[in-house]
Design an enzyme around this catalytic site. Sequence first.
Site, PDB file in Angstrom:
ATOM      1  N   ASP A 183     -17.268  10.887 -27.470  1.00 48.33           N
ATOM      2  CA  ASP A 183     -18.353  11.627 -26.930  1.00 48.33           C
ATOM      3  C   ASP A 183     -17.987  13.095 -26.504  1.00 48.33           C
ATOM      4  O   ASP A 183     -16.798  13.534 -26.165  1.00 48.33           O
ATOM      5  CB  ASP A 183     -18.707  11.261 -25.200  1.00 48.33           C
ATOM      6  CG  ASP A 183     -18.637   9.485 -25.431  1.00 48.33           C
ATOM      7  OD1 ASP A 183     -18.686   8.858 -26.388  1.00 48.33           O
ATOM      8  OD2 ASP A 183     -18.893   8.983 -24.319  1.00 48.33           O
ATOM      9  N   GLU A 190     -25.384   4.550 -21.000  1.00 48.12           N
ATOM     10  CA  GLU A 190     -24.322   5.274 -20.990  1.00 48.12           C
ATOM     11  C   GLU A 190     -24.699   6.887 -21.293  1.00 48.12           C
ATOM     12  O   GLU A 190     -25.947   7.290 -21.493  1.00 48.12           O
ATOM     13  CB  GLU A 190     -23.614   5.067 -22.153  1.00 48.12           C
ATOM     14  CG  GLU A 190     -22.895   3.705 -22.179  1.00 48.12           C
ATOM     15  CD  GLU A 190     -21.984   3.363 -23.209  1.00 48.12           C
ATOM     16  OE1 GLU A 190     -21.995   3.668 -24.394  1.00 48.12           O
ATOM     17  OE2 GLU A 190     -20.818   2.977 -22.973  1.00 48.12           O
ATOM     18  N   ASP A 203     -20.240   8.248 -16.393  1.00 46.37           N
ATOM     19  CA  ASP A 203     -20.971   9.364 -17.192  1.00 46.37           C
ATOM     20  C   ASP A 203     -21.733  10.120 -16.333  1.00 46.37           C
ATOM     21  O   ASP A 203     -23.023  10.375 -16.803  1.00 46.37           O
ATOM     22  CB  ASP A 203     -21.498   8.748 -18.588  1.00 46.37           C
ATOM     23  CG  ASP A 203     -20.831   8.042 -19.348  1.00 46.37           C
ATOM     24  OD1 ASP A 203     -19.356   7.789 -19.266  1.00 46.37           O
ATOM     25  OD2 ASP A 203     -21.333   6.878 -20.438  1.00 46.37           O
ATOM     26  N   MET A 254     -12.144  10.544 -32.281  1.00 46.80           N
ATOM     27  CA  MET A 254     -12.962  11.300 -31.154  1.00 46.80           C
ATOM     28  C   MET A 254     -14.383  10.532 -31.110  1.00 46.80           C
ATOM     29  O   MET A 254     -14.920   9.990 -31.748  1.00 46.80           O
ATOM     30  CB  MET A 254     -13.179  13.002 -31.689  1.00 46.80           C
ATOM     31  CG  MET A 254     -14.451  13.534 -30.883  1.00 46.80           C
ATOM     32  SD  MET A 254     -14.629  15.272 -31.712  1.00 46.80           S
ATOM     33  CE  MET A 254     -15.253  14.748 -33.276  1.00 46.80           C
TER      34      MET A 254
HETATM   35  N1  DQQ Z   1     -17.645   6.495 -24.100  1.00 48.25           N
HETATM   36  C1  DQQ Z   1     -16.743   6.839 -22.931  1.00 48.25           C
HETATM   37  C2  DQQ Z   1     -17.808   6.279 -21.669  1.00 48.25           C
HETATM   38  C3  DQQ Z   1     -19.036   6.231 -22.365  1.00 48.25           C
HETATM   39  C4  DQQ Z   1     -18.880   5.850 -23.750  1.00 48.25           C
HETATM   40  C5  DQQ Z   1     -15.696   6.171 -22.827  1.00 48.25           C
HETATM   41  C6  DQQ Z   1     -20.123   6.230 -24.453  1.00 48.25           C
HETATM   42  O1  DQQ Z   1     -17.508   7.235 -20.616  1.00 48.25           O
HETATM   43  O2  DQQ Z   1     -19.898   5.484 -21.601  1.00 48.25           O
HETATM   44  O3  DQQ Z   1     -14.981   6.892 -23.996  1.00 48.25           O
HETATM   45  O4  DQQ Z   1     -19.699   6.295 -25.848  1.00 48.25           O
END
Ligand code: DQQ
Length: 590
Positions: free
Chosen positions: A76, A256, A202, A74
């Site tokens: 974000d 991000e 994001d 897991m």
């Molecule tokens: N994790 C996601 C992205 C984000 C990054 C991909 C940050 O959308 O930028 O799993 O941990």
Amino acid sequence: MATSFSSTSSSSSSAIASLVCVCLLSLLLGHGILRVEASHKVYRHLQSSESLADSSADQPYRTAYHFQPPKNWMNDPNGPMIYKGLYHLFYQWNPKGAVWGNIVWAHSTSKDLVNWIPHEPAIYPSQPADMNGTWSGSATILPNGTPVILYTGINPANQQVQNIAFPKKASDPYLIEWVKTPKNPLMAPTASNMINASSFRDPTTAWVGPDGRWRVIIGSKRGRRGMAILYRSKDFIHWVKAQHPLHSAPNTGMWECPDFFPVSTVSPLGLDTSSNGPRVKHVLKVSLDDTRKEYYTIGTYDPSKKDVYTPDAGSVEGDLGLRFDYGKFYASKTFFDSAKNRRILWGWINESSSVEDDIKKGWSGLQAVPRVIWLDKSGKQLVQWPVMELEKLRTGRVDVPSKLLRGGSKFEVSGFTASQADVELSFEVKNLDKAEKFDPSWVKAQDLCTQKTATVKGGIGPFGIMALASKGLEEYTAIFFRIFKGTNNKYVVAMCSDQTKSSLNNSTDKANYGAFLDVDPAKEKLSLRTLIDRSIVESFGGEGKGCITARVYPTKAIGDGAHLYAFNYGAGDVLISSFSAWSMKKAQIN
Ligand code: DQQ
């Protein structure tokens, strides 16, 4: 259109086909560790490997009350919201293994932010605009009360684009099924818009300006300049890129998971994301892909003029800036809880364990407890506190009567489950004469805490607690304070989380963490609250002014082998003015 995750609709079979393509492609590219420009380490040969462990079994490191999925990787938190009285948490999840890959939006709901039930993944690759990935994003509640999700899709050309998903049945409080429009992507890099196609991701919760138009920001970079690209829309479907980013900062790299929200200057109550006005400041948080640290600034946002955000004078941009959490905490996201008028913060606690250990235990990654977040009275920083609902897990309270803790002493606090606990205490230091002089070269509290671990004797401090400690102290995670004499008769208070002795397993990351606390120990008590949850030590110092989360894997201090000590290894005495500890019951987590 999305139906259920396991259905064999044409969309999901095309999704499966695309995943197969991705796998074939990865075979062609070869095995091994790749660092793609998409932030996470990619272990292609492990992405779909079954775990070696039964993660539903009572493993010593699975948490009792911190959110985690039943198994697998897991990262974000995505799209947190409250809808029809239910809290929703989506999160980046690998359905096939304990490393990053094959990412979908897993989904759980809760009535109280403590007990959670799992649902089928809500968003997963199912159309050209997200064939190669469904990455992070946010939920927005529209004025008619319906939620929508904006998320990053990875298209067949591996470009990052922004898509929308709607609930299939808005009458369903669980929001089990989500549908996508064929109009996706709604925002994409083009030949003319100068957007870097591998650094455009994001989307935040959207907000409405005084002109009635929606606004949203998306994390990006140009060269080394991190930026929050701003888009506007009248109908939430047609989005137009603004000429200027909402904000950008040099030498910060890719931003991000930006988060942009208003805070009240007069009350700790939270505000809806579209609120603005004279008693409102704004906060911009970004997660720095280069360093895996976050920082935030507090500033002003005037959507009627330039539509840019300006951090207050003196704000520090970059990972020396203010942080929600000075430990393991990344890709965080807030939402406005309209039922209780508070803003709640979620954050991913990334791992300190090795990839090999993650595969063995069958999972990786957790969420920090949901925290209420508001502007401190000083206006200079935010303050956080675990949601009060968590307190209903407290049981079997143990109180330690007020006690002078002499320099060089320690004692055990027993009578509660030290591996699964909530501990709240406060210290008073009546005599600060022995405080050492602060060395201004300690710009980062982390450096100070790395140099001066828990056993390094000081003038005033280290004093605090040793959590997840084994009986013979071969293992412990120490959370403590040190007080120094600064300039202008001011004191400098450092809060440290020392992991150097957290585990006899040498493959875990044992970096130490630190934060400076804006507390005057000559006038105020120094408080500490620590949530201990088997392999998590999440601490709140100075009534939530400084937070540090540690991810630890003790080998002896597990279950009944875990103990808790209060200690003072400084020269000066400190008074423990209050000390309460509770065992924590197990929450229903998936
Ligand atoms: N994790 C996601 C992205 C984000 C990054 C991909 C940050 O959308 O930028 O799993 O941990």
